[in-house]
Design a protein around this motif. Structure first.
Motif, mmCIF file in Angstrom:
data_model
loop_
_atom_site.group_PDB
_atom_site.id
_atom_site.type_symbol
_atom_site.label_atom_id
_atom_site.label_comp_id
_atom_site.label_asym_id
_atom_site.label_seq_id
_atom_site.Cartn_x
_atom_site.Cartn_y
_atom_site.Cartn_z
ATOM 1 N N THR A 44 0.848 -1.191 0.000
ATOM 2 C CA THR A 44 0.000 0.000 0.000
ATOM 3 C C THR A 44 0.883 1.239 0.000
ATOM 4 O O THR A 44 2.111 1.148 0.125
ATOM 5 C CB THR A 44 -0.923 0.031 1.233
ATOM 6 N N ASP A 45 0.265 2.408 -0.099
ATOM 7 C CA ASP A 45 1.026 3.661 -0.065
ATOM 8 C C ASP A 45 1.720 3.872 1.280
ATOM 9 O O ASP A 45 2.727 4.587 1.366
ATOM 10 C CB ASP A 45 0.095 4.851 -0.343
ATOM 11 N N LEU A 46 1.181 3.264 2.338
ATOM 12 C CA LEU A 46 1.740 3.453 3.679
ATOM 13 C C LEU A 46 2.816 2.432 4.014
ATOM 14 O O LEU A 46 3.621 2.649 4.916
ATOM 15 C CB LEU A 46 0.619 3.361 4.722
ATOM 16 N N GLY A 47 2.824 1.309 3.327
ATOM 17 C CA GLY A 47 3.763 0.237 3.633
ATOM 18 C C GLY A 47 3.168 -1.105 3.276
ATOM 19 O O GLY A 47 2.237 -1.190 2.460
ATOM 20 N N GLU A 48 3.672 -2.153 3.900
ATOM 21 C CA GLU A 48 3.250 -3.512 3.574
ATOM 22 C C GLU A 48 2.401 -4.127 4.679
ATOM 23 O O GLU A 48 2.703 -3.972 5.870
ATOM 24 C CB GLU A 48 4.474 -4.400 3.328
ATOM 25 N N ILE A 49 1.340 -4.815 4.265
ATOM 26 C CA ILE A 49 0.469 -5.548 5.186
ATOM 27 C C ILE A 49 0.749 -7.039 4.993
ATOM 28 O O ILE A 49 0.560 -7.578 3.901
ATOM 29 C CB ILE A 49 -1.011 -5.250 4.909
ATOM 30 N N ALA A 50 1.222 -7.691 6.043
ATOM 31 C CA ALA A 50 1.548 -9.116 5.960
ATOM 32 C C ALA A 50 0.281 -9.962 6.052
ATOM 33 O O ALA A 50 -0.664 -9.608 6.755
ATOM 34 C CB ALA A 50 2.513 -9.493 7.081
ATOM 35 N N TYR A 51 0.266 -11.072 5.329
ATOM 36 C CA TYR A 51 -0.915 -11.939 5.372
ATOM 37 C C TYR A 51 -0.532 -13.405 5.303
ATOM 38 O O TYR A 51 0.575 -13.783 4.919
ATOM 39 C CB TYR A 51 -1.876 -11.606 4.230
ATOM 40 N N LYS A 52 -1.509 -14.243 5.680
ATOM 41 C CA LYS A 52 -1.439 -15.694 5.513
ATOM 42 C C LYS A 52 -2.746 -16.111 4.863
ATOM 43 O O LYS A 52 -3.824 -15.769 5.363
ATOM 44 C CB LYS A 52 -1.258 -16.380 6.865
ATOM 45 N N LEU A 53 -2.658 -16.817 3.747
ATOM 46 C CA LEU A 53 -3.832 -17.168 2.937
ATOM 47 C C LEU A 53 -4.043 -18.679 2.948
ATOM 48 O O LEU A 53 -3.116 -19.454 2.702
ATOM 49 C CB LEU A 53 -3.643 -16.684 1.502
ATOM 50 N N TYR A 54 -5.282 -19.092 3.235
ATOM 51 C CA TYR A 54 -5.676 -20.499 3.237
ATOM 52 C C TYR A 54 -6.579 -20.738 2.022
ATOM 53 O O TYR A 54 -7.663 -20.163 1.935
ATOM 54 C CB TYR A 54 -6.445 -20.848 4.509
ATOM 55 N N LYS A 55 -6.133 -21.609 1.116
ATOM 56 C CA LYS A 55 -6.891 -21.877 -0.109
ATOM 57 C C LYS A 55 -7.157 -23.379 -0.236
ATOM 58 O O LYS A 55 -6.212 -24.180 -0.331
ATOM 59 C CB LYS A 55 -6.101 -21.396 -1.334
ATOM 60 N N PRO A 56 -8.418 -23.799 -0.222
ATOM 61 C CA PRO A 56 -8.725 -25.226 -0.437
ATOM 62 C C PRO A 56 -8.228 -25.689 -1.799
ATOM 63 O O PRO A 56 -8.303 -24.944 -2.796
ATOM 64 C CB PRO A 56 -10.254 -25.266 -0.356
ATOM 65 N N LYS A 57 -7.718 -26.907 -1.880
ATOM 66 C CA LYS A 57 -7.185 -27.432 -3.145
ATOM 67 C C LYS A 57 -8.273 -27.575 -4.212
ATOM 68 O O LYS A 57 -7.973 -27.589 -5.414
ATOM 69 C CB LYS A 57 -6.527 -28.791 -2.881
ATOM 70 N N THR A 58 -9.535 -27.680 -3.796
ATOM 71 C CA THR A 58 -10.633 -27.844 -4.754
ATOM 72 C C THR A 58 -10.991 -26.538 -5.459
ATOM 73 O O THR A 58 -11.748 -26.540 -6.433
ATOM 74 C CB THR A 58 -11.888 -28.365 -4.032
ATOM 75 N N VAL A 59 -10.457 -25.421 -4.966
ATOM 76 C CA VAL A 59 -10.816 -24.104 -5.497
ATOM 77 C C VAL A 59 -9.901 -23.752 -6.668
ATOM 78 O O VAL A 59 -8.703 -24.019 -6.647
ATOM 79 C CB VAL A 59 -10.702 -23.034 -4.385
ATOM 80 N N SER A 60 -10.477 -23.134 -7.678
ATOM 81 C CA SER A 60 -9.704 -22.700 -8.847
ATOM 82 C C SER A 60 -10.406 -21.521 -9.498
ATOM 83 O O SER A 60 -11.506 -21.129 -9.087
ATOM 84 C CB SER A 60 -9.571 -23.854 -9.852
ATOM 85 N N ASP A 61 -9.781 -20.977 -10.537
ATOM 86 C CA ASP A 61 -10.396 -19.854 -11.260
ATOM 87 C C ASP A 61 -11.745 -20.259 -11.844
ATOM 88 O O ASP A 61 -12.674 -19.449 -11.917
ATOM 89 C CB ASP A 61 -9.476 -19.380 -12.393
ATOM 90 N N SER A 62 -11.844 -21.509 -12.270
ATOM 91 C CA SER A 62 -13.097 -21.986 -12.861
ATOM 92 C C SER A 62 -14.074 -22.511 -11.812
ATOM 93 O O SER A 62 -15.223 -22.791 -12.118
ATOM 94 C CB SER A 62 -12.799 -23.088 -13.882
ATOM 95 N N ASN A 63 -13.595 -22.655 -10.586
ATOM 96 C CA ASN A 63 -14.443 -23.124 -9.491
ATOM 97 C C ASN A 63 -14.213 -22.237 -8.266
ATOM 98 O O ASN A 63 -13.653 -22.669 -7.253
ATOM 99 C CB ASN A 63 -14.123 -24.589 -9.162
ATOM 100 N N PRO A 64 -14.621 -20.970 -8.340
ATOM 101 C CA PRO A 64 -14.346 -20.028 -7.246
ATOM 102 C C PRO A 64 -15.135 -20.368 -5.986
ATOM 103 O O PRO A 64 -16.168 -21.033 -6.035
ATOM 104 C CB PRO A 64 -14.773 -18.676 -7.823
ATOM 105 N N ALA A 65 -14.627 -19.890 -4.873
ATOM 106 C CA ALA A 65 -15.234 -20.181 -3.577
ATOM 107 C C ALA A 65 -15.490 -18.880 -2.824
ATOM 108 O O ALA A 65 -14.936 -17.830 -3.149
ATOM 109 C CB ALA A 65 -14.294 -21.076 -2.767
ATOM 110 N N PRO A 66 -16.331 -18.926 -1.790
ATOM 111 C CA PRO A 66 -16.521 -17.737 -0.947
ATOM 112 C C PRO A 66 -15.207 -17.333 -0.281
ATOM 113 O O PRO A 66 -14.317 -18.166 -0.077
ATOM 114 C CB PRO A 66 -17.541 -18.198 0.097
ATOM 115 N N GLY A 67 -15.101 -16.052 0.067
ATOM 116 C CA GLY A 67 -13.905 -15.548 0.732
ATOM 117 C C GLY A 67 -14.245 -14.957 2.088
ATOM 118 O O GLY A 67 -15.277 -14.301 2.240
ATOM 119 N N VAL A 68 -13.386 -15.194 3.071
ATOM 120 C CA VAL A 68 -13.587 -14.651 4.417
ATOM 121 C C VAL A 68 -12.294 -13.982 4.880
ATOM 122 O O VAL A 68 -11.216 -14.579 4.801
ATOM 123 C CB VAL A 68 -13.988 -15.743 5.424
ATOM 124 N N LEU A 69 -12.413 -12.749 5.353
ATOM 125 C CA LEU A 69 -11.286 -12.006 5.919
ATOM 126 C C LEU A 69 -11.353 -12.110 7.440
ATOM 127 O O LEU A 69 -12.412 -11.875 8.036
ATOM 128 C CB LEU A 69 -11.352 -10.536 5.492
#
Length: 649
Positions: A44-69
């Motif tokens: 971002t303009d202020l700096g970097e925001i660190a994250y950890k992302l959990y993605k189910p293996k069944t999810v793909s561009d052609s099979n999108p899933a809901p997202g939760v923050l």
């Protein structure tokens, strides 16, 4: 088998077991290969925001899933959200956990959240200048930041701006940028997004939801884990919030989250703030009941959990209700029951690994003491005949316990917000709280040590001979032990994406800024532990100090633990006995709500630390005859915990 060989074998076994625990914990967080986990930074303009992302293996561009923050609370980081992240990802959601401003590996400080020169002392919308619940404030920048945690950037200007040009700029603390990042992922269904936060993260959750209200990616559900409510008058009428679940801890130490009431009781639901939130009337409001419907976003529920503030993040009932709530709003693709959990196993495995690594410090020290470099560390203990006994010992013990305990709520809170420290140097907010407490105790110990020294001189008691060489060797020994633990923790983070902890940040690897802070705070921590250990281990040594064997050690340790932890245990009793008796938090009742909250809540983390330090320092003193090694390793571990995990301005 020789002692050296036994120590080496014991060390190897402990490291092997700890590594196995971390391997299994990593397997669980990845659901045995069904979840892909990645770490990264959002620029971002202020700096970097660190994250950890959990993605189910069944999810793909052609099979999108809901997202939760997921948004953590104050003095936490993304890993505190792991229970929700793992269980949501197991149920088919893509989950993004971030380190909010001032926390974890994010480079943006809490200052960027913003602050103003006023505060309220009731829930927003229930305040007034006439009643004195809306007041002007002065003081350090960090004081104003901390006093405005519940002041949100989408509130009207009366709250979120002041006449000096200050403002609450981003009360999402990076959450809004992260939410957009999540929505833009090609494998996320941006029409099915939700968010959840705990404590400070609940204010961030309100802010994210407000920022994206009336957009194509507005959140379909919000789960608040110990959150604050406020009246509709404090924000624009065109902002609405979809399907809000509030998880209410019965024993919440923070007055915000129990509407500034002394206790959480059924009467809390009869207040306009609560029944208006539920969309019902006072006589119809009830715990654990859903009002409204998910289709139009009007669903509301307050779930009462019989737990305290910090434990809400891993309360199984709360997690079960939250998963059901997310499923109703997002239509999660899962056949798992809402009480089918594995995340707790991961936490216990990481806890076991942490304890095993800490236990490994003992055989490691034994091995190092066998080397020519460190043999000189071992000295004779002071003569038993000169130790304090009887009434003199009891008097010293009582003074030690009462001074440390009764000064804790006042000095930690003073250091937290008001102690005049250079804020560009001492950046750790909770770290400054402990700094304030330690500085007072250092001053007291220096004075009492001088008085004691003069008395001993009059009595003809010989002074312990100080050797700078022995002290230097002892410090180097402690550094080697610290380096061993840090290296092992760094390897685990690299291999398994997990550090040594139990839910909350204990031993986080440093980034550059936090490493600098470690060396800035360490001198004060070292002086405190050196003086404290010398007083307890040497000056107040007991008969069992000279008894060999396991029974001698246990008796010696119990006495030392009583002296080291008696003060904070006293405060624990003062805080929680009346709270669990449904009277109210003891600190709030006796000292005022100013001295409740963060440092009362943090005792759940601090007491186990002191327990371990008392074991370590007792062992080191009995092994070396001096307080130096135990004091220095305890100081470095304590400083690591604070500067690695504390929020920063």
């Amino acid at each position: 088998m020789q002692k050296k060989q036994k120590s080496a074998l014991f060390l190897a076994i402990l490291i092997l077991l700890a590594t196995l625990c971390m391997f299994l914990a990593n397997s669980i967080q990845k659901d045995h290969g069904n979840i892909q986990i990645t770490d990264g930074k959002i620029t971002t303009d202020l700096g970097e925001i660190a994250y950890k992302l959990y993605k189910p293996k069944t999810v793909s561009d052609s099979n999108p899933a809901p997202g939760v923050l997921l948004l953590h609370g104050y003095q936490n980081d993304h890993e505190t959200c792991a229970a929700y992240a793992i269980e949501l990802a197991r149920r088919g959601a893509v989950v993004l956990c971030i380190d909010e401003y001032g926390h974890g590996a994010t480079t943006i400080g809490l200052e960027s959240r913003g602050y103003v020169n006023h505060r309220v002392s009731v829930n927003y919308g229930n305040d007034s200048e006439e009643d004195g619940t809306y007041t002007k404030i002065k003081g350090s920048k960090r004081y104003r930041v901390l006093m405005n945690f519940s002041n949100l950037s989408f509130f009207n200007d009366y709250y979120s701006k002041d006449e000096d040009g200050n403002a609450i700029w981003d009360s999402s603390a990076g959450g809004s940028a992260a939410y957009q990042f999540l929505a833009d992922l090609p494998y996320v269904d941006s029409s099915r997004l939700a968010l959840s936060g705990h404590s400070m993260g609940t204010w961030s959750s309100w802010s994210v939801a407000a920022d994206y209200a009336n957009t194509d990616i507005e959140p379909k559900a919000i789960v608040l884990q110990c959150g604050e409510l406020f009246t509709d008058e404090v924000y624009p009428s065109n902002i609405h919030f979809n399907n809000v679940l509030l998880l209410q801890a019965k024993y919440d130490e923070f007055s915000y989250f129990r509407d500034y009431q002394k206790v959480v009781s059924d009467a809390l639901l009869q207040t306009p703030l609560r029944y208006n939130f539920l969309g019902t009337t006072a006589d119809q409001a009830a715990w654990n009941t859903t009002y409204g419907t998910f289709n139009d976003g009007s669903a509301r529920r307050i779930e009462l959990l019989y737990t305290n503030h910090r434990l809400t993040t891993h309360n199984l009932k709360g997690l079960s209700v939250a998963l059901d709530w997310f499923d109703s709003a997002l239509d999660l693709n899962t056949s798992l029951a809402d009480n089918d959990f594995t995340a707790k196993k991961k936490e216990y495995l990481v806890l076991a690994a942490m304890l095993l690594v800490l236990a490994a410090l003992f055989p490691l020290m034994n091995l190092l003491l066998e080397t020519p470099l460190f043999k000189g560390v071992i000295q004779e203990k002071p003569a038993e005949e000169y130790r304090a006994k009887g009434k003199a010992w009891v008097k010293g013990a009582l003074i030690t316990i009462l001074l440390s305990g009764l000064s804790f709520p006042f000095m930690t809170q003073l250091g937290h917000a008001l102690l005049p420290l250079p804020e560009n140097i001492f950046r750790m907010t909770v770290g400054n709280g402990f700094l304030g407490w330690y500085l007072l105790l250092i001053l007291i110990m220096l004075i009492t040590s001088l008085i004691s020294s003069l008395k001993n001189k009059k009595k003809g008691i010989p002074k312990e001979k100080f050797s700078f060489g022995v002290f230097l060797q002892s410090c180097l020994l402690a550094v080697c032990m610290m380096a061993f633990m840090y290296l092992l923790n760094w390897i685990y983070t690299l291999l398994f994406d997990l550090d040594l902890r139990f839910i909350w940040p204990f031993f986080r690897p440093f980034n550059t800024m936090r490493l600098q802070q470690f060396f800035i705070y360490l001198p004060v921590f070292a002086l405190f532990y050196l003086l404290n250990n010398t007083k307890i281990m040497r000056d107040m040594r007991v008969k069992s100090t000279y008894k060999e064997g396991i029974l001698g050690f246990i008796r010696n340790w119990l006495t030392n633990f009583f002296l080291m932890a008696g003060g904070v245990l006293l405060i624990v009793l003062i805080e929680y006995i009346p709270f669990f008796a449904n009277i109210g938090p003891g600190a709030d009742l006796l000292f005022g709500s100013t001295f409740g909250g963060p440092f009362m809540s943090i005792l759940i983390l601090f007491v186990p630390q002191v327990l371990f330090f008392s074991i370590l320092c007792t062992y080191c003193y009995r092994k070396t005859g001096r307080a130096y090694t135990g004091a220095m390793i305890a100081a470095m571990l304590a400083c690591w915990i604070v500067t690695g995990g504390s929020s920063f301005l």
